[in-house]
Scaffold this motif. Sequence first.
Motif, PDB file in Angstrom:
ATOM      1  N   ARG A 174     -15.939  24.818  -1.231  1.00 20.03           N
ATOM      2  CA  ARG A 174     -15.122  23.980  -2.107  1.00 20.03           C
ATOM      3  C   ARG A 174     -15.640  22.543  -2.025  1.00 20.03           C
ATOM      4  O   ARG A 174     -16.289  22.163  -1.050  1.00 20.03           O
ATOM      5  N   PRO A 175     -15.341  21.713  -3.025  1.00 26.20           N
ATOM      6  CA  PRO A 175     -15.791  20.310  -2.941  1.00 26.20           C
ATOM      7  C   PRO A 175     -15.253  19.584  -1.710  1.00 26.20           C
ATOM      8  O   PRO A 175     -15.976  18.820  -1.067  1.00 26.20           O
ATOM      9  N   SER A 176     -13.988  19.826  -1.349  1.00 23.94           N
ATOM     10  CA  SER A 176     -13.428  19.168  -0.162  1.00 23.94           C
ATOM     11  C   SER A 176     -14.089  19.672   1.114  1.00 23.94           C
ATOM     12  O   SER A 176     -14.264  18.908   2.069  1.00 23.94           O
ATOM     13  N   GLU A 177     -14.455  20.952   1.159  1.00 29.02           N
ATOM     14  CA  GLU A 177     -15.161  21.482   2.332  1.00 29.02           C
ATOM     15  C   GLU A 177     -16.553  20.864   2.449  1.00 29.02           C
ATOM     16  O   GLU A 177     -17.015  20.560   3.558  1.00 29.02           O
ATOM     17  N   LEU A 178     -17.204  20.684   1.330  1.00 28.36           N
ATOM     18  CA  LEU A 178     -18.527  20.062   1.340  1.00 28.36           C
ATOM     19  C   LEU A 178     -18.451  18.633   1.874  1.00 28.36           C
ATOM     20  O   LEU A 178     -19.267  18.217   2.712  1.00 28.36           O
ATOM     21  N   ALA A 179     -17.457  17.882   1.404  1.00 33.30           N
ATOM     22  CA  ALA A 179     -17.290  16.514   1.881  1.00 33.30           C
ATOM     23  C   ALA A 179     -16.936  16.492   3.365  1.00 33.30           C
ATOM     24  O   ALA A 179     -17.466  15.673   4.126  1.00 33.30           O
ATOM     25  N   GLY A 180     -16.046  17.385   3.799  1.00 34.97           N
ATOM     26  CA  GLY A 180     -15.666  17.431   5.217  1.00 34.97           C
ATOM     27  C   GLY A 180     -16.839  17.768   6.113  1.00 34.97           C
ATOM     28  O   GLY A 180     -16.977  17.202   7.217  1.00 34.97           O
ATOM     29  N   ALA A 181     -17.699  18.663   5.671  1.00 36.11           N
ATOM     30  CA  ALA A 181     -18.864  19.035   6.483  1.00 36.11           C
ATOM     31  C   ALA A 181     -19.812  17.852   6.665  1.00 36.11           C
ATOM     32  O   ALA A 181     -20.289  17.576   7.778  1.00 36.11           O
ATOM     33  N   LEU A 182     -20.074  17.123   5.591  1.00 33.87           N
ATOM     34  CA  LEU A 182     -20.996  15.986   5.689  1.00 33.87           C
ATOM     35  C   LEU A 182     -20.394  14.838   6.504  1.00 33.87           C
ATOM     36  O   LEU A 182     -21.103  14.168   7.263  1.00 33.87           O
ATOM     37  N   VAL A 183     -19.084  14.614   6.354  1.00 35.37           N
ATOM     38  CA  VAL A 183     -18.436  13.548   7.123  1.00 35.37           C
ATOM     39  C   VAL A 183     -18.513  13.849   8.619  1.00 35.37           C
ATOM     40  O   VAL A 183     -18.855  12.980   9.446  1.00 35.37           O
ATOM     41  N   GLU A 184     -18.193  15.099   8.996  1.00 37.75           N
ATOM     42  CA  GLU A 184     -18.212  15.456  10.417  1.00 37.75           C
ATOM     43  C   GLU A 184     -19.629  15.521  10.967  1.00 37.75           C
ATOM     44  O   GLU A 184     -19.855  15.216  12.142  1.00 37.75           O
ATOM     45  N   GLY A 210     -35.407  14.925   4.703  1.00 35.17           N
ATOM     46  CA  GLY A 210     -36.347  16.034   4.674  1.00 35.17           C
ATOM     47  C   GLY A 210     -35.749  17.348   5.151  1.00 35.17           C
ATOM     48  O   GLY A 210     -36.482  18.334   5.277  1.00 35.17           O
ATOM     49  N   HIS A 211     -34.452  17.377   5.430  1.00 33.46           N
ATOM     50  CA  HIS A 211     -33.816  18.605   5.915  1.00 33.46           C
ATOM     51  C   HIS A 211     -33.526  19.529   4.732  1.00 33.46           C
ATOM     52  O   HIS A 211     -32.953  19.118   3.722  1.00 33.46           O
ATOM     53  N   GLU A 212     -33.903  20.798   4.880  1.00 32.48           N
ATOM     54  CA  GLU A 212     -33.796  21.745   3.755  1.00 32.48           C
ATOM     55  C   GLU A 212     -32.349  21.954   3.327  1.00 32.48           C
ATOM     56  O   GLU A 212     -32.033  21.914   2.123  1.00 32.48           O
ATOM     57  N   TRP A 213     -31.456  22.182   4.275  1.00 34.68           N
ATOM     58  CA  TRP A 213     -30.065  22.497   3.917  1.00 34.68           C
ATOM     59  C   TRP A 213     -29.336  21.270   3.385  1.00 34.68           C
ATOM     60  O   TRP A 213     -28.487  21.386   2.508  1.00 34.68           O
ATOM     61  N   ILE A 214     -29.656  20.084   3.919  1.00 36.21           N
ATOM     62  CA  ILE A 214     -29.038  18.863   3.396  1.00 36.21           C
ATOM     63  C   ILE A 214     -29.522  18.590   1.978  1.00 36.21           C
ATOM     64  O   ILE A 214     -28.750  18.152   1.109  1.00 36.21           O
ATOM     65  N   GLN A 215     -30.796  18.853   1.710  1.00 37.42           N
ATOM     66  CA  GLN A 215     -31.296  18.681   0.349  1.00 37.42           C
ATOM     67  C   GLN A 215     -30.653  19.665  -0.618  1.00 37.42           C
ATOM     68  O   GLN A 215     -30.426  19.347  -1.791  1.00 37.42           O
ATOM     69  N   LEU A 236     -24.444  22.714  10.464  1.00 37.94           N
ATOM     70  CA  LEU A 236     -25.674  22.946   9.709  1.00 37.94           C
ATOM     71  C   LEU A 236     -25.819  24.409   9.328  1.00 37.94           C
ATOM     72  O   LEU A 236     -26.257  24.738   8.212  1.00 37.94           O
ATOM     73  N   LEU A 237     -25.465  25.319  10.224  1.00 33.60           N
ATOM     74  CA  LEU A 237     -25.548  26.739   9.900  1.00 33.60           C
ATOM     75  C   LEU A 237     -24.606  27.110   8.760  1.00 33.60           C
ATOM     76  O   LEU A 237     -24.932  27.950   7.914  1.00 33.60           O
ATOM     77  N   ASN A 238     -23.441  26.474   8.733  1.00 31.02           N
ATOM     78  CA  ASN A 238     -22.517  26.737   7.631  1.00 31.02           C
ATOM     79  C   ASN A 238     -23.017  26.123   6.322  1.00 31.02           C
ATOM     80  O   ASN A 238     -22.770  26.679   5.239  1.00 31.02           O
ATOM     81  N   LEU A 239     -23.716  24.998   6.413  1.00 29.55           N
ATOM     82  CA  LEU A 239     -24.231  24.362   5.202  1.00 29.55           C
ATOM     83  C   LEU A 239     -25.348  25.167   4.546  1.00 29.55           C
ATOM     84  O   LEU A 239     -25.739  24.867   3.406  1.00 29.55           O
ATOM     85  N   GLU A 240     -25.857  26.180   5.237  1.00 28.46           N
ATOM     86  CA  GLU A 240     -26.849  27.043   4.607  1.00 28.46           C
ATOM     87  C   GLU A 240     -26.261  27.767   3.390  1.00 28.46           C
ATOM     88  O   GLU A 240     -26.976  28.086   2.439  1.00 28.46           O
ATOM     89  N   ASN A 241     -24.930  28.003   3.417  1.00 28.19           N
ATOM     90  CA  ASN A 241     -24.230  28.647   2.300  1.00 28.19           C
ATOM     91  C   ASN A 241     -23.358  27.643   1.558  1.00 28.19           C
ATOM     92  O   ASN A 241     -22.232  27.952   1.167  1.00 28.19           O
ATOM     93  N   ALA A 242     -23.867  26.443   1.372  1.00 24.63           N
ATOM     94  CA  ALA A 242     -23.053  25.381   0.775  1.00 24.63           C
ATOM     95  C   ALA A 242     -22.687  25.659  -0.675  1.00 24.63           C
ATOM     96  O   ALA A 242     -21.726  25.070  -1.191  1.00 24.63           O
ATOM     97  N   GLN A 243     -23.400  26.542  -1.350  1.00 19.70           N
ATOM     98  CA  GLN A 243     -23.079  26.831  -2.744  1.00 19.70           C
ATOM     99  C   GLN A 243     -21.734  27.536  -2.887  1.00 19.70           C
ATOM    100  O   GLN A 243     -21.163  27.578  -3.987  1.00 19.70           O
ATOM    101  N   HIS A 244     -21.205  28.088  -1.783  1.00 18.11           N
ATOM    102  CA  HIS A 244     -19.910  28.768  -1.825  1.00 18.11           C
ATOM    103  C   HIS A 244     -18.771  27.870  -1.347  1.00 18.11           C
ATOM    104  O   HIS A 244     -17.639  28.335  -1.257  1.00 18.11           O
TER     105      HIS A 244
END
Length: 393
Positions: A125-135, A149-154, A115-123
Amino acid sequence: MCIRDRYQRRVHGDRLMLRSFFNAQLTTRRLVTQPLAYKSRAKSRRERIKHYESRPDLFQKTPLIKPPDFYRPDLVFPYNVRIRYRYLFKPKKSLLLKPVSDFLNFKNMTGNEILLNLENAQHFRPSELAGALVELGKRPGADAVDWNGHEWIQNVVEIVKKDSAQYRPRVVSALALALHRLRINDEELWKRLDAAATKGVHILKPLGFASVAIAMLEPPSRASPTLRARLQQIAPFAVPKLSPPHFAHVFQLFEDNQLINEELFEDFFLMSVWRRNTFYGPKYYPSLIRTLLQRKFWDDTRWWQEEFLPTIEDLYERVDDEEVGKDLAAALIELHQANPKIIVAPYLEQLAKRTLFVQTRMKTAKANTLWAIVKADLEYYTKKESERISASR
């Protein structure tokens, strides 16, 4: 004119002819051996040296010393040593640095770290974004959180909605499954993913096909008619290669959504169940039986009695969980209730014996393994240490 003068003129003319002949030969020879763009050896050498000097990283000016021959009888000292310089090909040795991989691997991170890493999700890669959500969906306690309702997930949802049309089909399938596990209910998001999946589902591998099918078909109204038709067309190529959990789940979803026609059922789903029955194991046998009963495929008594049920004998030794044995026994009872001609009593007796063995001897054997003993000791001493610390305070 006298004879002498006539002779001299004749000799002189012959000499002039010979001279012109040799001059012509010399001119022709020069044209053959020396082209119009003639370059002398000295000029070629100067250009070569200039090229060597311009590349000091590849060519090094090295002195070549020819030592005297001490076996010469006429050797006289002092002796002048001749030093000649040559440019030798000696590339400079560069330090080989290993390429640094900045790819974020979330498999070894906790849920809070992801979740802390997802705070900078705009940086990402698409595969990193998918891997973060899967894990994130695999971490303990993820089912108890409302991620809508989670800010970073939204923030991640907004990024996916904006860039989903540019993602590769493999990334789209992983994102769809991960967002489905996190129970995201954004209608616009699922419309974008539906369009992206429809465009690239035909080039997905069986795992990606199963991910799209599970994410888009489990809620009945999520998949568009176009995507449903595409999944039905591609199913014959992907279904025979699915793993046991994916096959059981996709089989059930296709039946719930009425996507299985007679040809698809008999040639692919039923054929896979028949030819690869023991491959699915005792854990997924109950799901296969219930899906076949849901399709009202209980009239073929011969197929059940001679083709399907005898394979259960090969699964007894693989039943290592009490709940799995009970679930398989309940599915066999449902089969017998649907068609009383199908005899399941011998298989229920064997399953009862195996379940009793799992409850008693296997449980005792698992408790006496080295890992179980060490784990119990660690829990015991951790509890004692926490009690001691709380008492000292």
